[in-house]
Design a protein around this motif. Sequence first.
Motif, PDB file in Angstrom:
ATOM      1  N   GLU A  11       0.818  -1.212   0.000  1.00 20.22           N
ATOM      2  CA  GLU A  11       0.000   0.000   0.000  1.00 20.22           C
ATOM      3  C   GLU A  11       0.855   1.266   0.000  1.00 20.22           C
ATOM      4  O   GLU A  11       0.533   2.254  -0.663  1.00 20.22           O
ATOM      5  CB  GLU A  11      -0.929   0.010   1.216  1.00 20.22           C
ATOM      6  N   ARG A  15       0.590   4.307  -2.656  1.00 19.79           N
ATOM      7  CA  ARG A  15       0.314   5.671  -2.211  1.00 19.79           C
ATOM      8  C   ARG A  15       1.359   6.638  -2.761  1.00 19.79           C
ATOM      9  O   ARG A  15       1.035   7.738  -3.203  1.00 19.79           O
ATOM     10  CB  ARG A  15       0.297   5.723  -0.678  1.00 19.79           C
ATOM     11  N   ARG A  18       0.734   7.130  -6.455  1.00 20.49           N
ATOM     12  CA  ARG A  18      -0.462   7.970  -6.601  1.00 20.49           C
ATOM     13  C   ARG A  18      -0.122   9.445  -6.393  1.00 20.49           C
ATOM     14  O   ARG A  18      -0.570  10.309  -7.153  1.00 20.49           O
ATOM     15  CB  ARG A  18      -1.544   7.524  -5.614  1.00 20.49           C
ATOM     16  N   ASP A  19       0.671   9.740  -5.373  1.00 19.17           N
ATOM     17  CA  ASP A  19       1.052  11.130  -5.103  1.00 19.17           C
ATOM     18  C   ASP A  19       1.790  11.733  -6.304  1.00 19.17           C
ATOM     19  O   ASP A  19       1.569  12.890  -6.665  1.00 19.17           O
ATOM     20  CB  ASP A  19       1.921  11.205  -3.856  1.00 19.17           C
TER      21      ASP A  19
END
Length: 211
Positions: A11, A15, A18-19
């Motif tokens: 995860e 993340r 994604r950022d």
Amino acid sequence: MLRVLIADDHEIVRRGVRDVVESHLGWEVCAEASQGDQVLELAKELRPHVIVLDVSLPGLNGVSVTRQVRTLLPATEVLLFTMHDDDETISGGLAAGARGYILKSEGERQLLAAISALGAHRPYFSPAVSEMLLDAALHDRKKSRLESFTLRELEVGQLIAEGGSNKQIARQLDISIKTVESHRAAAMRKAGVRTAGGFVRFAIKHHLIEA
């Protein structure tokens, strides 16, 4: 809008990617996946422009996913984003159809550049991978053993390495036990091993499963 699908079983990595994606104007994350089979279902439904994909995924490894994506969705580009920098893994990934390969250790700038390039249907490789490709171009490269595996042999091989019996594998893949036995024999022959334990070691070395 450039649609990006992120696939990684950690995860914290998803993340971080994604950022990076959401910080770029005109890019969006259309979905995330933590398992290989999820990637295929989401990709068929959402048709992302770029898939940022780890090599080591549960369910279906990144090399198998890449092969299927390139067959089912030829307009979707695959960027392998991984910690593995050995020649065989790189060769196997590129032979499967990945047009980009960068290492997780290389940082945000490389990831941005790679997604941008693949979004424009241009290949992108990290400096380490580029060096390997150049060396291969200058010398006769020995093919990765993974390149000789069929897609089904990769699927069966991964399930063997994860401890599945012939009966369990047949049920999971919806094929006959006799077919499993045939693919199992072919996978072990191509891996150059004679025992299940030997195949597990081969699978770990080639990142079909995690150690």
